[in-house]
Design a protein around this motif. Sequence first.
Motif, PDB file in Angstrom:
ATOM      1  N   ALA A  14      -7.060  66.581  19.006  1.00  0.00           N
ATOM      2  CA  ALA A  14      -6.404  65.942  17.857  1.00  0.00           C
ATOM      3  C   ALA A  14      -7.051  64.592  17.543  1.00  0.00           C
ATOM      4  O   ALA A  14      -7.230  64.235  16.371  1.00  0.00           O
ATOM      5  N   GLU A  15      -7.438  63.852  18.575  1.00  0.00           N
ATOM      6  CA  GLU A  15      -8.119  62.583  18.360  1.00  0.00           C
ATOM      7  C   GLU A  15      -9.468  62.800  17.680  1.00  0.00           C
ATOM      8  O   GLU A  15      -9.844  62.055  16.770  1.00  0.00           O
ATOM      9  N   LEU A  16     -10.197  63.811  18.105  1.00  0.00           N
ATOM     10  CA  LEU A  16     -11.498  64.087  17.498  1.00  0.00           C
ATOM     11  C   LEU A  16     -11.354  64.544  16.047  1.00  0.00           C
ATOM     12  O   LEU A  16     -12.188  64.217  15.200  1.00  0.00           O
ATOM     13  N   VAL A  19     -10.904  61.390  14.108  1.00  0.00           N
ATOM     14  CA  VAL A  19     -12.192  60.704  13.952  1.00  0.00           C
ATOM     15  C   VAL A  19     -12.975  61.343  12.813  1.00  0.00           C
ATOM     16  O   VAL A  19     -13.496  60.648  11.925  1.00  0.00           O
ATOM     17  N   ALA A  20     -13.063  62.663  12.822  1.00  0.00           N
ATOM     18  CA  ALA A  20     -13.804  63.372  11.767  1.00  0.00           C
ATOM     19  C   ALA A  20     -13.169  63.138  10.401  1.00  0.00           C
ATOM     20  O   ALA A  20     -13.873  62.939   9.406  1.00  0.00           O
ATOM     21  N   SER A  54      -5.386  58.267   9.082  1.00  0.00           N
ATOM     22  CA  SER A  54      -6.062  58.951  10.189  1.00  0.00           C
ATOM     23  C   SER A  54      -6.340  57.994  11.345  1.00  0.00           C
ATOM     24  O   SER A  54      -6.243  58.381  12.506  1.00  0.00           O
ATOM     25  N   LEU A  55      -6.663  56.730  11.034  1.00  0.00           N
ATOM     26  CA  LEU A  55      -6.879  55.763  12.116  1.00  0.00           C
ATOM     27  C   LEU A  55      -5.578  55.422  12.840  1.00  0.00           C
ATOM     28  O   LEU A  55      -5.569  55.285  14.072  1.00  0.00           O
ATOM     29  N   MET A  56      -4.481  55.294  12.086  1.00  0.00           N
ATOM     30  CA  MET A  56      -3.194  55.047  12.741  1.00  0.00           C
ATOM     31  C   MET A  56      -2.805  56.212  13.644  1.00  0.00           C
ATOM     32  O   MET A  56      -2.358  56.013  14.779  1.00  0.00           O
ATOM     33  N   LEU A  94     -13.803  58.760  25.923  1.00  0.00           N
ATOM     34  CA  LEU A  94     -14.745  59.360  24.983  1.00  0.00           C
ATOM     35  C   LEU A  94     -14.305  59.266  23.518  1.00  0.00           C
ATOM     36  O   LEU A  94     -15.124  58.902  22.658  1.00  0.00           O
ATOM     37  N   PRO A  95     -13.053  59.576  23.156  1.00  0.00           N
ATOM     38  CA  PRO A  95     -12.680  59.514  21.730  1.00  0.00           C
ATOM     39  C   PRO A  95     -12.868  58.146  21.074  1.00  0.00           C
ATOM     40  O   PRO A  95     -13.434  58.075  19.979  1.00  0.00           O
TER      41      PRO A  95
END
Length: 110
Positions: A14-16, A19-20, A54-56, A94-95
Amino acid sequence: MTTLRRLKLLLSAAELVCVAMSLTAAWLANASTEKGGLADLDRFAFWNSIIALSLMLFFLLWVAAVLLALFARQREHFGSGKRYWKHLVPDVLLPPALLAAGWIAFVVLQ
């Protein structure tokens, strides 16, 4: 695979996705502005709001991943500090590194 490990993988995925989504929205927001001074301000504002959302969501998911890692640290016994840090890389470290690298690449490629 344990439930805890599945939850960690789900959070990482979900984090990736966040990011995308933020990088794609940044690219689309940039594309909505022309360098000659003309721009579609409504489209630009829309894509900027997608970036913010998306950043939040990314940071909320990342905090959840950190808390889950702390919970896993309490439940599991890691033989060494090196093994614990190796366990944290795909879930917690990593994320944000990919997010930072993506934004740096976006700024440099502008």
